[in-house]
Motif scaffolding. Structure first.
Motif, PDB file in Angstrom:
ATOM      1  N   ILE A 262     -12.801  10.553  10.367  1.00 11.26           N
ATOM      2  CA  ILE A 262     -11.633  10.275   9.470  1.00 11.26           C
ATOM      3  C   ILE A 262     -12.167   9.364   8.282  1.00 11.26           C
ATOM      4  N   VAL A 263     -12.109   9.881   7.286  1.00  9.23           N
ATOM      5  CA  VAL A 263     -12.177   9.307   5.978  1.00  9.23           C
ATOM      6  C   VAL A 263     -11.055   8.520   5.263  1.00  9.23           C
ATOM      7  N   THR A 264     -11.551   7.129   5.094  1.00  2.76           N
ATOM      8  CA  THR A 264     -10.212   6.654   4.226  1.00  2.76           C
ATOM      9  C   THR A 264     -10.823   5.721   3.222  1.00  2.76           C
ATOM     10  N   ILE A 265     -10.247   6.004   1.992  1.00  6.68           N
ATOM     11  CA  ILE A 265     -10.578   5.311   0.720  1.00  6.68           C
ATOM     12  C   ILE A 265      -9.474   4.497   0.404  1.00  6.68           C
ATOM     13  N   ARG A 266      -9.738   3.123   0.107  1.00  6.26           N
ATOM     14  CA  ARG A 266      -8.699   2.114  -0.372  1.00  6.26           C
ATOM     15  C   ARG A 266      -8.949   1.447  -1.527  1.00  6.26           C
ATOM     16  N   VAL A 267      -7.843   1.315  -2.436  1.00  7.20           N
ATOM     17  CA  VAL A 267      -7.980   0.420  -3.472  1.00  7.20           C
ATOM     18  C   VAL A 267      -6.691  -0.277  -3.394  1.00  7.20           C
ATOM     19  N   ALA A 268      -6.434  -1.717  -3.369  1.00  7.58           N
ATOM     20  CA  ALA A 268      -5.161  -2.264  -3.022  1.00  7.58           C
ATOM     21  C   ALA A 268      -4.300  -1.947  -3.954  1.00  7.58           C
ATOM     22  N   GLU A 269      -4.460  -1.891  -5.157  1.00 10.56           N
ATOM     23  CA  GLU A 269      -3.452  -1.567  -6.253  1.00 10.56           C
ATOM     24  C   GLU A 269      -2.983  -0.198  -6.034  1.00 10.56           C
TER      25      GLU A 269
END
Ligand code: DO4
Ligand code: MG
Length: 281
Positions: A262-269
């Protein structure tokens, strides 16, 4: 404003996303909405707000846009250029050249056919032994190459095929499920400083985190206007084209994607783009 698409009676339509709920925009998909905002010369967020239902619903987001074309930019972060040259065993090779020279690397990544939404599977080529996620900020373009919004992308790539020979780049980059986009498009007005976003990426295998990395878009070596200027030279890309701005996160060989990862990419905005990997036959 966070915009995307949902399915209503089997038809994909645009929606405004607020607090985990969706306000559907009848009779418009995301492309039609962007085109109408451009024709009527009104800001995208204003038009979306006017057309959206006043009744928020709990609806699952699908692909935020079905882009007519997706283009990728490469070696826009020093980490990407240096890693790729090291792979080829040269201290300063063709990747450093592209990093340094005015003309950026720009390649065709595909069409909506190869794009998947958050929650849907990304592909590992069955003839690749080292497929890697490439977490990237993506630009959504209007009719004149103007940026109407931002989203997250996973430029999933078969690094071993690219490493074997540079002429194999299209095969390493373009195949079923090679491009994840989402979870939503954040309109340009809501992201005043896209060069100052913290991005993280994790890979989880059998419930255990096997990779974690981060980058700030402040490390980006190119301006978006430069990438768009080169992309649109003698090449009138259509409204709704998505541009991937390159990866600054380089995963380790041990975290080469395996089915089920499972690949998770995050940018809060912007939000969280999560996909599990499957073998693409
Ligand atoms: O040159 C190969 C592709 C580079 C790329 O996709 C990136 O730097 O993100
Ligand atoms: Mg890339």
């Amino acid at each position: 404003m966070h915009l995307g698409q949902i399915k209503s009676n089997g038809v994909v339509i645009a929606a405004v996303f607020e607090k985990g709920m969706a306000r559907p925009i009848p009779a418009h998909n995301m492309l039609a909405l962007i085109r109408r905002a451009e024709v009527e010369k009104v800001p995208l967020d204003k038009l979306a707000n006017e057309l959206a239902s006043r009744h928020p619903e709990e609806l699952t987001p699908v692909l935020p846009i079905h882009p007519p074309e997706v283009w990728g930019c490469g070696c826009t972060y020093e980490t990407s250029a240096a890693f790729r040259d090291a792979e080829h065993g040269t201290r300063e090779g063709m990747y450093a050249h592209v990093y340094r020279e005015p003309r950026p690397e720009i390649f065709f990544k595909g069409t909506a056919r190869v794009c998947v939404a958050s929650g849907k599977p990304i592909g590992i080529r069955s003839d690749s032994r080292f497929t890697a996620p490439e977490p990237e900020l993506a630009l959504v373009l209007g009719t004149r190459g103007n940026i109407v919004g931002y989203t997250l992308a996973n430029d999933v790539s078969a690094w071993d095929i690219e490493r074997e020979n540079a002429l194999y780049l299209p095969q390493s980059k373009v195949y079923d499920g090679c491009c994840a986009l989402g979870p939503a498009i954040v309109t340009a007005d809501e992201l005043p400083d896209p060069y100052n976003l913290d991005m993280t990426c994790t890979i989880t295998r059998d419930g255990r985190e096997i990779y974690s990395g981060s980058i700030s878009t402040s490390k980006l070596h190119r301006r978006f206007e430069t990438l768009i200027e080169y992309l649109t030279r003698a090449n009138r890309v259509p409204c709704g084209t998505v541009v991937l701005t390159g990866t600054g996160i380089i995963v380790t060989a041990e975290s080469a994607l395996a089915p089920g990862d499972i690949v998770t990419i995050r940018v809060a905005e912007i939000g969280e783009l999560t996909n599990h990997a499957v073998t693409a036959e």
